[in-house]
Structures are given as C-alpha cells and as structure tokens.
Design a protein around this motif. Sequence first.
Motif, short mmCIF file in Angstrom:
data_model
loop_
_atom_site.label_atom_id
_atom_site.label_comp_id
_atom_site.label_asym_id
_atom_site.label_seq_id
_atom_site.Cartn_x
_atom_site.Cartn_y
_atom_site.Cartn_z
N ASP A 75 49.55 -8.33 10.18
CA ASP A 75 49.70 -9.64 9.48
C ASP A 75 51.15 -10.16 10.18
O ASP A 75 52.09 -10.37 9.43
CB ASP A 75 49.82 -9.63 8.04
N PRO A 76 51.19 -10.59 11.32
CA PRO A 76 52.54 -10.77 12.00
C PRO A 76 53.23 -12.00 11.39
O PRO A 76 54.54 -12.38 11.25
CB PRO A 76 52.13 -10.96 13.49
N GLU A 77 52.43 -12.90 10.71
CA GLU A 77 52.93 -14.28 10.37
C GLU A 77 53.70 -13.88 8.88
O GLU A 77 54.77 -14.57 8.68
CB GLU A 77 51.94 -15.39 9.91
N ALA A 78 53.26 -12.97 8.22
CA ALA A 78 53.94 -12.54 6.93
C ALA A 78 55.24 -11.65 7.45
O ALA A 78 56.00 -11.75 6.54
CB ALA A 78 52.89 -11.71 6.13
N LEU A 79 55.29 -11.19 8.44
CA LEU A 79 56.58 -10.47 9.00
C LEU A 79 57.66 -11.69 9.58
O LEU A 79 58.68 -11.07 9.75
CB LEU A 79 56.07 -9.67 10.01
N GLY A 80 57.12 -12.85 9.72
CA GLY A 80 58.12 -13.93 10.10
C GLY A 80 58.16 -13.86 11.57
O GLY A 80 59.17 -14.39 12.10
N LEU A 81 57.16 -13.36 12.24
CA LEU A 81 57.09 -13.49 13.93
C LEU A 81 56.87 -14.64 14.24
O LEU A 81 55.91 -15.37 13.74
CB LEU A 81 56.19 -12.29 14.21
N PRO A 82 57.83 -15.22 15.08
CA PRO A 82 57.68 -16.61 15.75
C PRO A 82 56.07 -16.76 16.51
O PRO A 82 55.89 -15.63 16.81
CB PRO A 82 58.68 -16.76 16.67
N SER A 83 55.71 -17.71 16.42
CA SER A 83 54.41 -18.24 17.01
C SER A 83 54.20 -17.79 18.48
O SER A 83 53.29 -17.28 19.18
CB SER A 83 53.76 -19.55 16.52
N ALA A 84 55.36 -18.06 19.06
CA ALA A 84 55.63 -17.79 20.65
C ALA A 84 55.27 -16.18 20.95
O ALA A 84 54.83 -16.19 22.01
CB ALA A 84 56.96 -18.10 21.00
N ALA A 85 55.36 -15.48 20.06
CA ALA A 85 55.28 -14.05 20.30
C ALA A 85 53.59 -13.71 20.39
O ALA A 85 53.19 -12.77 20.68
CB ALA A 85 55.61 -13.14 19.07
N ASP A 86 52.74 -14.69 19.74
CA ASP A 86 51.33 -14.60 19.98
C ASP A 86 50.80 -13.28 19.30
O ASP A 86 50.10 -12.50 19.57
CB ASP A 86 50.89 -14.46 21.41
N GLY A 87 51.64 -13.08 18.23
CA GLY A 87 51.04 -11.86 17.35
C GLY A 87 51.40 -10.68 17.56
O GLY A 87 51.09 -9.60 16.94
#
Length: 387
Positions: A188-200
Amino acid sequence: MTQDHLDTTIFGEPPPQEPSRRRRRQRERRRGGRRLVTLVIAVALVGVATVTAFTVLRPLVSSLVGGGSEAEDFPGPGSGEVVVTVKQSDSGEAIATALRDAGVVKTRSAYLEASAADPELSAKIQPGTYTLKKEMKASEAFGFLANPDNRTVARAVIPEGLWVSEIIPRLSKATTIPVADYEAALKDPEALGLPSAADGKVEGWLFPSAYEFDKDVPAAEQLRQMIAMTIKELEKAGVQPDDYERILTVASIVEGEVNGEGDRAKVAQVIENRLNDPNGPTVGMLQMDSTVHYAVQKRGRAGTTSEQRNSDSPYNTYKVKGLPPGPINNPGAASIEAAANPEEGPWFFFVAVNPDTGETKFATTAAEHQRNVEEFNQWCRENRDRC
C-alpha cells in the motif's frame, strides 16, 4: 451617739468616696488581661480552623493539579519491575503521567519537582523503553531516566546504497517485527506517503540513516518515516517534485559507483554528459556496472562479466539507452545533493582504479579512459578473488 452617726443624722448620707488611683490601675489591668485572653483564644481558633481546612482540602487541590508535594512521594527504593516508554514527543508532563499511571511514582508533581530541580539533566532524557521499579522515590526515578545506560531502544542502522530487499531484513532484526509485516505495508505505497512519480515502487525512497523506533511503532509507520526523510532531503537539495524520481535514480547510480566523497558530483556530471549526448562516446548509454549488479541482484565483485552485460533487463545500461526505469538502491544525502547539483566538466568516463581506496580517475576521451582502465585491470590481477 457616735460621730459617724451624728454626721449622718445632721448632714444625710455621705457622698461616695473616689476610688484610689491604685485601685483604678488594678481594675484596668484585670480588664486588659481579659481582652488579651479573648484575643489569644480567637487566634487559636482561627489557627485550628486553618489547619483543619488545609488538611481536608489539600487532597482535593492535589488531585486537581495532578500531584502533590514531597510528602506525597514514595520512600523508595521500590520493588518489582514495570516497563515505561518515553516517546519522541513526550514532555516532562507526559513522562510524569506515564510514571504515575505505571505506579513508579506516587504523584506527578513529585516527579516534576525532581525534574525542575535539574533542568539540564532533565533535557538529557531520551526516547526509549525503561524498566523501572514500582513505588520508587521520584528523584530516583528521574535519575534513572536521565541515565542513557538504562535506555532500551530498537535501533536500526541502514547504510547508504542498500536495496529494499536488504533493508527489510535489517529493520526486522532490529525491531523484531516480522518481515511479513513490512512486505504487507509495501503493498500500500499510497498509505506510506510514496509520491505518485514512484509508480508504487519504493526502491530509492527508504532513506539510509540510524533510526530509533519505539517498540509500538508498526512497520508501515517506520517505512513512512523513511520515505518522509527522503522527501525532506530532496527538498533540501532544491529538487522540485516533478524531478524527484529522476534525481533519485541518478543519485542511486552515483551511490552505487562512488567510494570517494569528493567524486560524487563529478560522477553525476558524467551521467548527465552521457545522457545529453546520444552521439557521444557511449552513444547515449550509461554503461554503469552498478545498474547491472542491480539487474542480476549480485554484489561483492568489482566490474561485471560479459554474460551479465548481455542481460535483457531494462536495468542493463550497457544495452539500454537512457536512465534505468527507477532507482537501483537507496541513496544517501551526499549522492542526492550531487545528483541535484553536478560539478560542471567535460568528462565522459571514470573508473575506480583502486576499489580499496576508492581512488577514481576521470577522462574525456576513450583513449585516456583506456589507460585508466588498465590501472583497474592491474588491481584486478592482484585481487583476482574480487573481480
């Protein structure tokens, strides 16, 4: 008939005689004494009332302010064991509450009084887990917390340049949280605060540092903090959000290629020179061994084999032009800074002629570079088990 009787008969009742001056003073002293006794009794009654009121109301007042005085302290030294956690954001008030609730100190104010008596020592209390006794004297509990030797904390040291597959086991070992918890959080990369540019993809975003996590910090929160640190370093280097992923990718290659601190910005410039000149000596290919190491997931040897350089992986920069699809490791602050601000120069080549010392030589032409490569080959001949 007596003279007195005769006087009374002739002149009537004699007038009252004036009291003597001595008798008047005696009567005044008696009146003054009575007034003094009355005053003493009144003062005594007020004093008794005051003491009674203080005794009755003091517990109520103490409960309202959350503590008491030294009289409401345990005599110590205490017994048994109780674990208390001091969190990163805990104030002295929060620590006092935690100690009182755990039964370590009798009142909050007893601890706060001990803490206030030595502000310098109080400032040295660090986050962590402490095993104290129950019913300790507040000053002794304070001294225990102020001693860093009594602190237990999950400390995870993450060096620069590791892959995510190497970082997760290190975190798990340091915190005793199962690897599966970290792997679940990565889904759940979004919950980790990973920017969208990282593509998960979290590779490149777990900032290397020494972390001290409270025992109750879950795996997802730990990863979130590491990603936030990477974003902070990108911002510090002046990188705009649209360039985050690109700069991290360049920084990861710098991290994978460089041993000497002073060479990072020059290596970053070599990368940019190769990318910006598709007709240059490398025809737009980076030709970096570090990207091939990532593709085959093997470490431990300098350089690469012909078989490895023939890999069809998109991370094989000997066959694929441009940057790889994303970061190839998790770079530190120095490499991020170098990638964001390369040192201007004409270099197209570099080679670590001595991997032990990190000595690196840069070149502009292929012929000059080949002479440097020969120095590296000589090192390999002397260290065959490492090439």
